[in-house]
Design a protein around this motif. Sequence first.
Motif, PDB file in Angstrom:
ATOM      1  N   LEU A 102      26.514  87.015  11.015  1.00  0.00           N
ATOM      2  CA  LEU A 102      27.355  88.121  11.490  1.00  0.00           C
ATOM      3  C   LEU A 102      27.248  88.296  13.001  1.00  0.00           C
ATOM      4  CD1 LEU A 102      26.786  90.769   8.677  1.00  0.00           C
ATOM      5  CD2 LEU A 102      28.904  89.519   9.187  1.00  0.00           C
ATOM      6  N   ILE A 103      26.044  88.244  13.522  1.00  0.00           N
ATOM      7  CA  ILE A 103      25.877  88.452  14.953  1.00  0.00           C
ATOM      8  C   ILE A 103      26.411  87.252  15.741  1.00  0.00           C
ATOM      9  CG2 ILE A 103      23.520  87.613  15.341  1.00  0.00           C
ATOM     10  CD1 ILE A 103      23.159  90.337  16.923  1.00  0.00           C
ATOM     11  N   CYS A 104      26.319  86.051  15.177  1.00  0.00           N
ATOM     12  CA  CYS A 104      26.908  84.881  15.844  1.00  0.00           C
ATOM     13  C   CYS A 104      28.428  84.993  15.908  1.00  0.00           C
ATOM     14  CB  CYS A 104      26.500  83.585  15.138  1.00  0.00           C
ATOM     15  SG  CYS A 104      24.829  83.064  15.515  1.00  0.00           S
ATOM     16  N   GLN A 105      29.033  85.460  14.819  1.00  0.00           N
ATOM     17  CA  GLN A 105      30.485  85.655  14.837  1.00  0.00           C
ATOM     18  C   GLN A 105      30.867  86.655  15.927  1.00  0.00           C
ATOM     19  OE1 GLN A 105      32.184  86.498  10.949  1.00  0.00           O
ATOM     20  NE2 GLN A 105      30.770  85.048   9.998  1.00  0.00           N
ATOM     21  N   SER A 106      30.113  87.732  16.038  1.00  0.00           N
ATOM     22  CA  SER A 106      30.369  88.729  17.088  1.00  0.00           C
ATOM     23  C   SER A 106      30.186  88.114  18.472  1.00  0.00           C
ATOM     24  CB  SER A 106      29.422  89.923  16.944  1.00  0.00           C
ATOM     25  OG  SER A 106      29.654  90.582  15.737  1.00  0.00           O
ATOM     26  N   ARG A 112      34.898  85.171  24.070  1.00  0.00           N
ATOM     27  CA  ARG A 112      36.326  84.994  24.330  1.00  0.00           C
ATOM     28  C   ARG A 112      36.996  86.250  24.900  1.00  0.00           C
ATOM     29  NH1 ARG A 112      34.911  82.285  19.719  1.00  0.00           N
ATOM     30  NH2 ARG A 112      35.453  80.093  19.641  1.00  0.00           N
ATOM     31  N   HIS A 113      36.447  87.440  24.605  1.00  0.00           N
ATOM     32  CA  HIS A 113      37.206  88.652  24.925  1.00  0.00           C
ATOM     33  C   HIS A 113      36.429  89.784  25.587  1.00  0.00           C
ATOM     34  CE1 HIS A 113      40.403  86.885  22.536  1.00  0.00           C
ATOM     35  NE2 HIS A 113      39.581  86.763  21.505  1.00  0.00           N
ATOM     36  N   SER A 114      35.121  89.653  25.791  1.00  0.00           N
ATOM     37  CA  SER A 114      34.328  90.799  26.255  1.00  0.00           C
ATOM     38  C   SER A 114      33.823  90.616  27.677  1.00  0.00           C
ATOM     39  CB  SER A 114      33.145  91.026  25.321  1.00  0.00           C
ATOM     40  OG  SER A 114      33.603  91.309  24.018  1.00  0.00           O
ATOM     41  N   THR A 115      33.294  91.695  28.198  1.00  0.00           N
ATOM     42  CA  THR A 115      32.731  91.674  29.551  1.00  0.00           C
ATOM     43  C   THR A 115      31.360  90.991  29.518  1.00  0.00           C
ATOM     44  OG1 THR A 115      31.545  93.761  29.296  1.00  0.00           O
ATOM     45  CG2 THR A 115      33.849  93.890  30.067  1.00  0.00           C
ATOM     46  N   PRO A 116      30.902  90.506  30.658  1.00  0.00           N
ATOM     47  CA  PRO A 116      29.580  89.871  30.702  1.00  0.00           C
ATOM     48  C   PRO A 116      28.460  90.775  30.181  1.00  0.00           C
ATOM     49  CG  PRO A 116      30.778  89.317  32.680  1.00  0.00           C
ATOM     50  CD  PRO A 116      31.614  90.331  31.934  1.00  0.00           C
ATOM     51  N   ILE A 122      25.040  91.540  23.129  1.00  0.00           N
ATOM     52  CA  ILE A 122      25.143  90.878  21.823  1.00  0.00           C
ATOM     53  C   ILE A 122      24.198  89.682  21.770  1.00  0.00           C
ATOM     54  CG2 ILE A 122      26.671  89.560  20.291  1.00  0.00           C
ATOM     55  CD1 ILE A 122      28.955  91.422  21.296  1.00  0.00           C
ATOM     56  N   ASP A 123      24.099  88.945  22.882  1.00  0.00           N
ATOM     57  CA  ASP A 123      23.228  87.776  22.913  1.00  0.00           C
ATOM     58  C   ASP A 123      21.757  88.173  22.765  1.00  0.00           C
ATOM     59  OD1 ASP A 123      22.819  84.954  23.094  1.00  0.00           O
ATOM     60  OD2 ASP A 123      22.089  85.254  25.151  1.00  0.00           O
ATOM     61  N   MET A 124      21.370  89.300  23.339  1.00  0.00           N
ATOM     62  CA  MET A 124      19.993  89.779  23.174  1.00  0.00           C
ATOM     63  C   MET A 124      19.707  90.062  21.701  1.00  0.00           C
ATOM     64  SD  MET A 124      19.389  92.223  26.494  1.00  0.00           S
ATOM     65  CE  MET A 124      17.920  92.938  25.781  1.00  0.00           C
ATOM     66  N   GLY A 125      20.655  90.695  21.029  1.00  0.00           N
ATOM     67  CA  GLY A 125      20.505  90.957  19.602  1.00  0.00           C
ATOM     68  C   GLY A 125      20.451  89.670  18.800  1.00  0.00           C
ATOM     69  N   ARG A 126      21.294  88.723  19.179  1.00  0.00           N
ATOM     70  CA  ARG A 126      21.336  87.424  18.499  1.00  0.00           C
ATOM     71  C   ARG A 126      19.985  86.717  18.633  1.00  0.00           C
ATOM     72  NH1 ARG A 126      24.159  81.769  19.696  1.00  0.00           N
ATOM     73  NH2 ARG A 126      23.357  82.158  21.779  1.00  0.00           N
ATOM     74  N   ARG A 127      19.413  86.724  19.826  1.00  0.00           N
ATOM     75  CA  ARG A 127      18.115  86.082  20.041  1.00  0.00           C
ATOM     76  C   ARG A 127      17.013  86.778  19.243  1.00  0.00           C
ATOM     77  NH1 ARG A 127      17.526  86.355  25.997  1.00  0.00           N
ATOM     78  NH2 ARG A 127      19.642  87.137  26.092  1.00  0.00           N
ATOM     79  N   GLY A 128      17.085  88.100  19.133  1.00  0.00           N
ATOM     80  CA  GLY A 128      16.096  88.839  18.347  1.00  0.00           C
ATOM     81  C   GLY A 128      16.140  88.462  16.883  1.00  0.00           C
TER      82      GLY A 128
END
Length: 166
Positions: A102-106, A112-116, A122-128
């Motif tokens: 789910l977090i990878c999909q986000s 593709r569409h969000s600000t840095p 999201i990437d911090m959450g993904r790494r966690g």
Amino acid sequence: MDEAHGETTEPAGSRLVDVVLDEASIARSTPDVEHDRAVAIYDLIEENSFQPVGQPPANYVLRLSVVEKKLVLQISREDGTEVVTHVLSLTPLRKIVKDYDLICQSYYEAIRHSTPSQIEAIDMGRRGVHNEGSTILMERLEGKIEVDMKTARRLFTLVYALHWKG
């Protein structure tokens, strides 16, 4: 080779020199997942610490597959000599793999569409979540295969990739 001292610069100990994903267990997936698989395998082979318990230090080949919802890790030496096969239930990893998916999909959508700053959050959450899955995998391998956290992270990426069949 460190020519000044006549020594090899390769670290001593056991390591993976190849990782094979079983084609029958792993269907082709999205370009993002295929990329993650390739990068994880490349990174894993480049730098890893992989020691089957009770085996002498050696170069190993790992074949990963899924049979009846179980992760099968077939380990052989570089020369093809079979060493051991471990079969692990995927049940303890099922929830974390779903969360990671789910977090990878986000994350891929955010790229593709969000600000840095949104992507970074999201990437911090993904790494966690990835670290959590890697820790669970290390626990599941305890007494079977000794790996360090970097190796466990790369193996978790491959376990995640395996769930994509069908």
